[in-house]
Enzyme design. Sequence first.
Site, mmCIF file in Angstrom:
data_model
loop_
_atom_site.group_PDB
_atom_site.id
_atom_site.type_symbol
_atom_site.label_atom_id
_atom_site.label_comp_id
_atom_site.label_asym_id
_atom_site.label_seq_id
_atom_site.Cartn_x
_atom_site.Cartn_y
_atom_site.Cartn_z
ATOM 1 N N ASP A 191 0.848 -1.191 0.000
ATOM 2 C CA ASP A 191 0.000 0.000 0.000
ATOM 3 C C ASP A 191 0.885 1.243 0.000
ATOM 4 O O ASP A 191 1.634 1.474 0.952
ATOM 5 C CB ASP A 191 -0.891 -0.027 1.250
ATOM 6 C CG ASP A 191 -2.063 0.934 1.160
ATOM 7 O OD1 ASP A 191 -2.170 1.640 0.143
ATOM 8 O OD2 ASP A 191 -2.864 0.971 2.103
ATOM 9 N N ASP A 192 0.820 2.028 -1.073
ATOM 10 C CA ASP A 192 1.587 3.286 -1.187
ATOM 11 C C ASP A 192 3.087 3.071 -1.360
ATOM 12 O O ASP A 192 3.870 3.988 -1.111
ATOM 13 C CB ASP A 192 1.362 4.185 0.034
ATOM 14 C CG ASP A 192 -0.005 4.848 0.051
ATOM 15 O OD1 ASP A 192 -0.903 4.378 -0.668
ATOM 16 O OD2 ASP A 192 -0.189 5.825 0.799
ATOM 17 N N CYS A 223 -5.946 4.533 -3.756
ATOM 18 C CA CYS A 223 -6.238 3.171 -3.306
ATOM 19 C C CYS A 223 -7.525 2.590 -3.867
ATOM 20 O O CYS A 223 -7.508 1.560 -4.546
ATOM 21 C CB CYS A 223 -6.307 3.131 -1.778
ATOM 22 S SG CYS A 223 -4.804 3.677 -0.958
ATOM 23 N N LYS A 282 -6.113 -5.444 3.726
ATOM 24 C CA LYS A 282 -6.937 -4.281 3.411
ATOM 25 C C LYS A 282 -7.935 -4.584 2.295
ATOM 26 O O LYS A 282 -7.601 -5.262 1.322
ATOM 27 C CB LYS A 282 -6.005 -3.131 2.996
ATOM 28 C CG LYS A 282 -6.690 -1.937 2.355
ATOM 29 C CD LYS A 282 -5.671 -0.867 2.034
ATOM 30 C CE LYS A 282 -6.295 0.250 1.203
ATOM 31 N NZ LYS A 282 -5.392 1.390 1.029
ATOM 32 N N HIS A 334 -11.044 -1.876 1.422
ATOM 33 C CA HIS A 334 -11.277 -0.501 0.951
ATOM 34 C C HIS A 334 -12.160 -0.445 -0.294
ATOM 35 O O HIS A 334 -11.967 0.405 -1.170
ATOM 36 C CB HIS A 334 -9.939 0.213 0.687
ATOM 37 C CG HIS A 334 -10.044 1.700 0.907
ATOM 38 N ND1 HIS A 334 -9.005 2.570 0.644
ATOM 39 C CD2 HIS A 334 -11.056 2.476 1.358
ATOM 40 C CE1 HIS A 334 -9.373 3.805 0.919
ATOM 41 N NE2 HIS A 334 -10.611 3.776 1.346
ATOM 42 N N HIS A 384 1.499 2.290 4.252
ATOM 43 C CA HIS A 384 0.620 3.461 4.363
ATOM 44 C C HIS A 384 0.847 4.127 5.726
ATOM 45 O O HIS A 384 1.061 3.447 6.719
ATOM 46 C CB HIS A 384 -0.829 2.993 4.237
ATOM 47 C CG HIS A 384 -1.805 4.073 3.884
ATOM 48 N ND1 HIS A 384 -2.139 5.085 4.760
ATOM 49 C CD2 HIS A 384 -2.542 4.292 2.766
ATOM 50 C CE1 HIS A 384 -3.035 5.873 4.195
ATOM 51 N NE2 HIS A 384 -3.299 5.425 2.980
ATOM 52 N N ASP A 405 -0.295 -0.757 -4.984
ATOM 53 C CA ASP A 405 -1.530 -0.257 -5.605
ATOM 54 C C ASP A 405 -1.310 1.027 -6.397
ATOM 55 O O ASP A 405 -2.098 1.348 -7.283
ATOM 56 C CB ASP A 405 -2.646 -0.079 -4.572
ATOM 57 C CG ASP A 405 -2.246 0.800 -3.391
ATOM 58 O OD1 ASP A 405 -1.082 1.232 -3.315
ATOM 59 O OD2 ASP A 405 -3.099 1.022 -2.508
ATOM 60 N N HIS A 406 -0.252 1.771 -6.100
ATOM 61 C CA HIS A 406 0.101 2.983 -6.854
ATOM 62 C C HIS A 406 1.440 3.474 -6.332
ATOM 63 O O HIS A 406 2.094 2.796 -5.529
ATOM 64 C CB HIS A 406 -0.974 4.071 -6.736
ATOM 65 C CG HIS A 406 -1.427 4.329 -5.341
ATOM 66 N ND1 HIS A 406 -0.619 4.909 -4.391
ATOM 67 C CD2 HIS A 406 -2.598 4.067 -4.711
ATOM 68 C CE1 HIS A 406 -1.263 5.005 -3.251
ATOM 69 N NE2 HIS A 406 -2.473 4.488 -3.411
ATOM 70 N N LYS A 426 1.733 9.575 -5.677
ATOM 71 C CA LYS A 426 0.352 9.211 -5.346
ATOM 72 C C LYS A 426 -0.605 10.365 -5.645
ATOM 73 O O LYS A 426 -0.310 11.523 -5.343
ATOM 74 C CB LYS A 426 0.266 8.840 -3.863
ATOM 75 C CG LYS A 426 -1.132 8.535 -3.356
ATOM 76 C CD LYS A 426 -1.113 8.157 -1.883
ATOM 77 C CE LYS A 426 -2.515 7.901 -1.354
ATOM 78 N NZ LYS A 426 -2.513 7.472 0.076
#
Length: 594
Positions: free
Chosen positions: A49-50, A89, A148, A150, A304, A356-357, A381
Amino acid sequence: MAPAAQRRRAAHAARDSLNVLLIMCLLLKTCELKSANTSKPNILLIMADDLGIGDLGCYGNDTLRTPNIDRLAEEGVRLTQHLAAAPLCTPSRAAFLTGRHAFRSGMDATDGYRALMWNAGSGGLPQNETTFAKILQWQGYTTGLVGKWHQGVNCASRTDHCHHPLHHGFDYFYGMPFTLVNDCHPDRPPEVDAGLRARLWLYTQIMALGVLTIVAGKAGRLISVSWKLVFSVATLVLLFFTSWYASFGFVRRWNCILMRNHEVTEQPMDLERAASLVLEEAVSFIARNKHSPFLLFVSLLHVHIPLVTTERFLGKSQHGLYGDNVEEMDWLVGEILNAVEEHGLKNTTLTYFTSDHGGHLEARDGHVQLGGWNGIYRGGKGMAGWEGGIRVPGIFRWPGVLPAGRVVHEPTSLMDVFPTVVQLAGGQVPQDRVIDGRSLLPLLRGDAEHSAHEFLFHYCGQYLHAARWHEKDSGRLWKVHYTTPRFHPEGAGACHGRGVCPCSGAGVTHHDPPLLFDLSRDPSEARPLSPDAGPLYREAVARVGRAVWEHRGSGSPAPAQFSFHHVAWKPWLQPCCGAFPFCACSRDTDPGET
């Protein structure tokens, strides 16, 4: 005697023949089982994540230690131009799960909110969307999601779970239905709708000051109003404060929770042990399902913010708290890979790692950077046009099937994972809708020289900011930017003070003529080609323009999941253990007992 002896010998021979046939049958079944396991591998998908692409050793970082992810790359195929379909996300993960751009399912916004903000919102991945988990479930796979989500929880009631993972193809879920935010940490500044919250608090203070002024004027006989009116105004101010503080004042309790399937198991969650619980659940799922094909999506909470890191890794990296968190994440990945190998599943498991990015450049604590590093790529991001927001790690390992150490420089997408795993499972991608992803198997195996994508389109919310054209004959890679964010302060590489860069309005610049970059020679997007460059510029811009026009024509309206109505906190949708609104519990059990 002779005939009897002959009969006995015949009987023994028949039994021996049956035994041989039985053994052959068992051997054949064993061979069939092995063949089935080869044709239908276990599938392990790991998403950070991130995470910035420049944070990993296998992508050029020589100051952070990521040996487990690096080993995964050495034993498999590494993609260097792997791209998220969205720079945030919720829309990125929606596209990953469905193989479709997020706008096709209404999981991206025109203005305002660009991600789901509450567990108790009514927006989420629509029920008519088909995830890769659902198709693999139809193919006999046991499917699990740990970490996660989301993508929403409920629609109309606290128990309908219409957006829940179990309604989207997963047999088992353990983790956060929402995402980590600063609000999950009691010592960190607020993050969820921080701007709106600050304005509401200011309005409350102004109104309270007005009431106090009226009371003082009444007490000093400077103004002539009835106490009944004073009391009524004070009650209205109190109701105003209560109406917004009921949600914003308890973000940690409402959003920072853990669930097992439909049951809330921890509210609010204990951040210090969240990583160990996710790891235990992932390892336990592998152990429980090692005898039949499974899909496990491990959606890590790292890296994150608020960067909760266990004491074992604190202060151990060269890059502060963020570096510590990255190195802990790598250790978690290593433990999951060890579990696969300990159960003898390495050669029958396709393992995939990504983010994810891109890294969050605006995440800071004073002068300390709390977000990732996106390597040589510009932006981060929230920025769908610039490479730093969408270029992510992409690593596939399947020993004996995919060549070890292979590096692929062709454009690929997170959306490609959908048709890839569906094909491996023996399923079919849906024929009743547009699927934007393309199977990666020919490229990963080395059977194809080029990506199936000639064009890829890059969105910020529902706004198309940029598009790329892979001119396969020449090997050139063109990138056209129609809109770019305005960095703050001017000259910076991010939108500091804004959380993330906006997609529209005064915070962006529209380019006419558009910016054109030759990514094959300028991957950092530092030198735009001039419109005066002649036919080369005009041809590339015109070719991409035609592709954009055709692509935009393939869309159809979908209900907006990020409208204020869907995003707003609704108390009747709030997942809760205990009596609402006093939701509180810690009832996690041993993962092996579930």
